[in-house]
Design an enzyme around this catalytic site. Structure first.
Site, PDB file in Angstrom:
ATOM      1  N   PHE A 152       2.473  -5.012  -8.734  1.00  0.00           N
ATOM      2  CA  PHE A 152       3.932  -5.061  -8.617  1.00  0.00           C
ATOM      3  C   PHE A 152       4.394  -4.007  -7.613  1.00  0.00           C
ATOM      4  CE2 PHE A 152       8.231  -3.788 -10.166  1.00  0.00           C
ATOM      5  CZ  PHE A 152       8.875  -5.005  -9.987  1.00  0.00           C
TER       6      PHE A 152
ATOM      7  N   TYR B 290      13.544   3.353 -17.487  1.00  0.00           N
ATOM      8  CA  TYR B 290      12.384   4.207 -17.212  1.00  0.00           C
ATOM      9  C   TYR B 290      12.352   5.416 -18.147  1.00  0.00           C
ATOM     10  CZ  TYR B 290       9.019   6.968 -14.502  1.00  0.00           C
ATOM     11  OH  TYR B 290       7.919   7.700 -14.102  1.00  0.00           O
TER      12      TYR B 290
END
Length: 312
Positions: free
Chosen positions: A35, A144
């Site tokens: 990714f 995150y």
């Protein structure tokens, strides 16, 4: 020979870790969904008989045999982790669940690459491991920040409930060769802008501080943590040398002999104003301190990006 799995093995830090572990005589398995990881980062390792590449997304379970697991899988720059925030959160939470189950099945030791972002925009300075943080749970960075906090929770719960052999490191700003050109981090941004002689973008007034650790030092700390006895962390790994973003931009301009001017833009939401690690615990428990001075690490990083841009 240990069989060691490195998730995110084709990433910036993961590729350096794979390299280090191979040099130490281990069999290394790189696990990456690409990714943000790049095949070019591990291309030079592909012919090593003790190196294996598996394309896999750790949000899905996997079954391999290994002795140790370094979990470095997760987009780490705001541009990348905000591109698909749901998947970022899943990578942190479902990913560590799958890796913890793999560790249980194999009887493996597992190290979680956590982050200084668990401290959020800190009210304490410098940040030490006992500080619980000042984190926005529903902002654009939360996928995150909270994902990594949740991963630490799961690591500790598996340790308490199943006696899983765990290690937790908290990584502060790290830089060096193989950083992604487009990851939006301050080091790669400034170096590339300076080399291209285009304006260097400073967010806010540049008075916010950062502490930059060279990748080789960080990897050394991670390996020491994995090999430590009777210590699970969490432990800060970073360079405590603190510099303002504006001073850093001026340093890059000077080191690259750039004609770039500095331009100022609005500070992004929830961007930390101060970031500096307290590394006394790492010094005590791991006998670890960063060796690279900022200018020495920047020389290697600038050389890497200069060559990279010439190849493009």
């Amino acid at each position: 020979m240990k069989r060691i799995a490195v998730t995110g093995g084709a990433g910036f830090l993961g590729s350096h870790l794979c390299e280090r572990l191979l040099k130490e005589g281990n069999y290394v398995i790189s696990i990456d969904n690409f990714f943000t990881g790049l095949k070019e980062n591990i291309y030079h390792l592909k012919d090593n008989a003790n190196f294996e590449i598996i394309r896999h997304d750790i949000t899905e379970p996997m079954h391999i045999e290994c002795d140790e697991i370094y979990n470095f899988a997760c987009p780490a720059s705001p541009i990348h982790y905000q591109r698909n925030p749901v998947h970022t959160f899943k990578t942190s939470v479902l990913g560590i669940l799958n890796m913890l189950d793999l560790a249980r099945n194999c009887g493996a030791k597992i190290l979680q690459a956590s982050t200084s972002e668990v401290y959020g925009d800190p009210l304490e300075h410098p940040q030490n491991e006992s500080y619980w943080g000042h984190v926005n749970p529903n902002g654009i960075r939360s996928c995150y920040d909270e994902g990594k906090r949740g991963a630490e929770t799961l690591m500790m719960d598996y340790h308490r409930k199943y006696n899983t052999d765990i290690k937790i490191i908290r990584i502060f700003n790290t830089y060096g060769p193989r950083m992604n050109e487009n990851d939006g981090r301050v080091v790669s941004n400034f170096v590339i802008q300076a080399l291209k002689n285009i304006p260097i973008t400073v967010y806010g007034d540049g008075s916010q501080t950062r502490s930059f650790c060279y990748c080789e030092d960080l990897i050394d700390g991670a390996v020491k943590m994995m090999n430590s006895e009777n210590f699970i962390g969490p432990v800060n790994l970073g360079n405590p040398f603190e510099i303002t973003v504006l001073e850093f931009a001026e340093t890059i301009i000077k080191m690259t002999n750039s004609k770039s001017e500095i331009v100022f833009k609005d500070l992004p939401k929830d961007d930390p104003v101060k970031r500096q690690p307290d590394i006394r615990l790492a010094q005590e428990k791991l006998n670890w301190s960063p060796k690279y001075k900022l200018e020495d690490g920047l020389k290697k990083t600038i050389e890497y990006f200069d060559n990279y841009l010439k190849r493009k």
